[in-house]
Design an enzyme around this catalytic site. Sequence first.
Site, PDB file in Angstrom:
ATOM      1  N   LYS A  64       2.273  -3.570   6.750  1.00  0.00           N
ATOM      2  CA  LYS A  64       2.695  -3.590   5.338  1.00  0.00           C
ATOM      3  C   LYS A  64       4.209  -3.419   5.233  1.00  0.00           C
ATOM      4  O   LYS A  64       4.883  -4.093   4.446  1.00  0.00           O
ATOM      5  CB  LYS A  64       1.980  -2.490   4.542  1.00  0.00           C
ATOM      6  CG  LYS A  64       0.476  -2.677   4.416  1.00  0.00           C
ATOM      7  CD  LYS A  64       0.116  -3.913   3.605  1.00  0.00           C
ATOM      8  CE  LYS A  64      -1.375  -4.143   3.495  1.00  0.00           C
ATOM      9  NZ  LYS A  64      -1.737  -5.481   3.025  1.00  0.00           N
ATOM     10  N   TYR A  91      -1.618  -0.536  11.083  1.00  0.00           N
ATOM     11  CA  TYR A  91      -1.892  -1.189   9.792  1.00  0.00           C
ATOM     12  C   TYR A  91      -0.718  -0.968   8.834  1.00  0.00           C
ATOM     13  O   TYR A  91      -0.188  -1.909   8.234  1.00  0.00           O
ATOM     14  CB  TYR A  91      -3.193  -0.627   9.180  1.00  0.00           C
ATOM     15  CG  TYR A  91      -3.362  -0.950   7.709  1.00  0.00           C
ATOM     16  CD1 TYR A  91      -3.601  -2.251   7.283  1.00  0.00           C
ATOM     17  CD2 TYR A  91      -3.262   0.057   6.733  1.00  0.00           C
ATOM     18  CE1 TYR A  91      -3.748  -2.547   5.924  1.00  0.00           C
ATOM     19  CE2 TYR A  91      -3.406  -0.227   5.383  1.00  0.00           C
ATOM     20  CZ  TYR A  91      -3.647  -1.528   4.990  1.00  0.00           C
ATOM     21  OH  TYR A  91      -3.775  -1.817   3.653  1.00  0.00           O
ATOM     22  N   SER A 101       0.832  -1.202   0.000  1.00  0.00           N
ATOM     23  CA  SER A 101       0.000   0.000   0.000  1.00  0.00           C
ATOM     24  C   SER A 101       0.866   1.251   0.000  1.00  0.00           C
ATOM     25  O   SER A 101       1.981   1.251   0.543  1.00  0.00           O
ATOM     26  CB  SER A 101      -0.866  -0.025   1.259  1.00  0.00           C
ATOM     27  OG  SER A 101      -1.448   1.232   1.479  1.00  0.00           O
TER      28      SER A 101
HETATM   29  P1  NAD Z   1     -11.029  -6.903   1.812  1.00  0.00           P
HETATM   30  O1  NAD Z   1     -11.174  -6.844   3.296  1.00  0.00           O
HETATM   31  O2  NAD Z   1     -12.226  -6.697   0.979  1.00  0.00           O
HETATM   32  O3  NAD Z   1     -10.373  -8.302   1.403  1.00  0.00           O
HETATM   33  C1  NAD Z   1      -9.464  -8.982   2.224  1.00  0.00           C
HETATM   34  C2  NAD Z   1      -9.929 -10.425   2.321  1.00  0.00           C
HETATM   35  O4  NAD Z   1      -9.017 -11.144   3.143  1.00  0.00           O
HETATM   36  C3  NAD Z   1     -11.315 -10.556   2.964  1.00  0.00           C
HETATM   37  O5  NAD Z   1     -12.133 -11.347   2.127  1.00  0.00           O
HETATM   38  C4  NAD Z   1     -11.049 -11.264   4.294  1.00  0.00           C
HETATM   39  O6  NAD Z   1     -12.107 -12.125   4.662  1.00  0.00           O
HETATM   40  C5  NAD Z   1      -9.753 -12.009   3.995  1.00  0.00           C
HETATM   41  N1  NAD Z   1      -8.903 -12.276   5.157  1.00  0.00           N
HETATM   42  C6  NAD Z   1      -8.460 -11.406   6.105  1.00  0.00           C
HETATM   43  N2  NAD Z   1      -7.689 -12.043   7.004  1.00  0.00           N
HETATM   44  C7  NAD Z   1      -7.624 -13.348   6.606  1.00  0.00           C
HETATM   45  C8  NAD Z   1      -6.984 -14.493   7.115  1.00  0.00           C
HETATM   46  N3  NAD Z   1      -6.272 -14.458   8.253  1.00  0.00           N
HETATM   47  N4  NAD Z   1      -7.105 -15.665   6.452  1.00  0.00           N
HETATM   48  C9  NAD Z   1      -7.848 -15.730   5.316  1.00  0.00           C
HETATM   49  N5  NAD Z   1      -8.488 -14.685   4.796  1.00  0.00           N
HETATM   50  C10 NAD Z   1      -8.384 -13.498   5.432  1.00  0.00           C
HETATM   51  O7  NAD Z   1      -9.873  -5.882   1.434  1.00  0.00           O
HETATM   52  P2  NAD Z   1      -9.396  -5.388  -0.007  1.00  0.00           P
HETATM   53  O8  NAD Z   1      -9.751  -3.956  -0.132  1.00  0.00           O
HETATM   54  O9  NAD Z   1      -9.805  -6.335  -1.055  1.00  0.00           O
HETATM   55  O10 NAD Z   1      -7.810  -5.441   0.198  1.00  0.00           O
HETATM   56  C11 NAD Z   1      -7.033  -6.546  -0.198  1.00  0.00           C
HETATM   57  C12 NAD Z   1      -5.595  -6.304   0.201  1.00  0.00           C
HETATM   58  O11 NAD Z   1      -5.149  -5.093  -0.389  1.00  0.00           O
HETATM   59  C13 NAD Z   1      -5.397  -6.144   1.705  1.00  0.00           C
HETATM   60  O12 NAD Z   1      -4.186  -6.783   2.059  1.00  0.00           O
HETATM   61  C14 NAD Z   1      -5.282  -4.659   1.892  1.00  0.00           C
HETATM   62  O13 NAD Z   1      -4.492  -4.316   3.022  1.00  0.00           O
HETATM   63  C15 NAD Z   1      -4.585  -4.244   0.602  1.00  0.00           C
HETATM   64  N6  NAD Z   1      -4.850  -2.840   0.247  1.00  0.00           N
HETATM   65  C16 NAD Z   1      -6.128  -2.404   0.124  1.00  0.00           C
HETATM   66  C17 NAD Z   1      -6.395  -1.075  -0.173  1.00  0.00           C
HETATM   67  C18 NAD Z   1      -7.801  -0.554  -0.270  1.00  0.00           C
HETATM   68  O14 NAD Z   1      -8.008   0.650  -0.167  1.00  0.00           O
HETATM   69  N7  NAD Z   1      -8.811  -1.389  -0.494  1.00  0.00           N
HETATM   70  C19 NAD Z   1      -5.316  -0.188  -0.351  1.00  0.00           C
HETATM   71  C20 NAD Z   1      -4.013  -0.678  -0.247  1.00  0.00           C
HETATM   72  C21 NAD Z   1      -3.801  -2.015   0.054  1.00  0.00           C
END
Ligand code: NAD
Length: 345
Positions: A159, A155, A131
């Site tokens: 990362k 958080y 991120s």
């Molecule tokens: P999201 O919460 O929709 O998806 C994450 C998924 O991971 C969820 O379905 C959740 O159930 C699953 N999960 C969490 N912990 C788990 C575990 N221990 N075992 C198995 N499954 C698990 O989030 P997203 O927006 O799709 O983000 C995906 C990734 O991208 C994340 O790592 C997030 O930190 C990163 N990210 C997201 C953004 C954003 O703004 N959406 C920005 C930068 C980085």
Amino acid sequence: MKPNHPNRKVLVTGGAGYIGSHACVSLFAAGYQPVVFDNLCNSHARVLERIGEVAGQAPDFIEGDIRDAQALEAVFRSFEPGAVMHFAGLKAVGESVERPHLYQDNNVGGTRVLLDVMQRMGVHSLVFSSSATVYGDPDEVPITEHAPRRATNPYGQTKLDIERLLETLTAKDARWRIACLRYFNPVGAHPSGRMGEDPAGTPNNLMPFIAQVAVGRRERLQVFGNDYDTPDGTGVRDYIHVMDLVQGHVDTLRLLEAGAGLHMINLGTGRGVSVLEMVNAFEAASGRRVPYEVVARRPGDIAACWADASLARERLGWTAERDLPAMCVDTWRWQQQNPRGYAED
Ligand code: NAD
Ligand code: UDP
């Protein structure tokens, strides 16, 4: 994966989530076979049917936690993926301040388990969801991958910790092929209106909040501060359409197929958009009014953040193609057709 290797299976941790589910659609379109591993702690199993509808085939799905080595190992044995896209993680900044240990355990601990299992199973290709939060409050914009890294909340610390873990791993073992993709602000939805972002509870992020105001679920947006050093005083971010973002992941798989090493790559548009510009663009796309009030700054927020996206163009041949109106139109289609997200009506 080796070039032309017949193994097109990709394990998608967190594949039921917002970005992971859209990645499955793009993987299918590119001839890969996603296998979803998710504990559904922040997602709904119904998304798998929607992927099936949109992509013409649903991915295999295993409900499990990345901290559970046995469950992961079983998945590697039965599906034999050639690469992993690792989206699984917790991502709520506020919650991470309240529960830093949970974030370390889930995000960093979970990634350690995943890496151990991959090592044992002889799978060394990984695309990791990093991120722009690793840049903290940047010294200058646009932000290049060489900018100093600093965490401003627990958080962000996860990362940063994971990026360092991956650096150590690749330095020790030349078999690894790893990309840390540093997302800026993912927004938007699949253009079909069947898949999109479905945050639990009150949205923390701007775009889903605006969408819920426009659809009538919430009365008005609170704009967190209009006294920043930006053209209209409100915060500026680099919003990127989720379909562009996931295309970047598929392009990254091809990069990893070409050779070993570690890549840190920004995925953004290179363009900054203010909160008020976003409100105006959403009103134009939806034909609805988005009432707002200006309130105090949100603690920990930065003024402006956008990417230098040139490395992604050089390494991946990738650039973001969808503009702000497309981000808003696609979000609105999803929000209007699914006012309660994936919940049953
Ligand atoms: P999201 O919460 O929709 O998806 C994450 C998924 O991971 C969820 O379905 C959740 O159930 C699953 N999960 C969490 N912990 C788990 C575990 N221990 N075992 C198995 N499954 C698990 O989030 P997203 O927006 O799709 O983000 C995906 C990734 O991208 C994340 O790592 C997030 O930190 C990163 N990210 C997201 C953004 C954003 O703004 N959406 C920005 C930068 C980085
Ligand atoms: N923002 C806002 N009201 C909200 C949510 C966000 O004014 O209800 C602002 C926030 O201050 C920031 C921008 O919108 O300037 C993007 O916030 P978001 O939480 O989506 O992304 P991040 O700050 O994590 O980059």
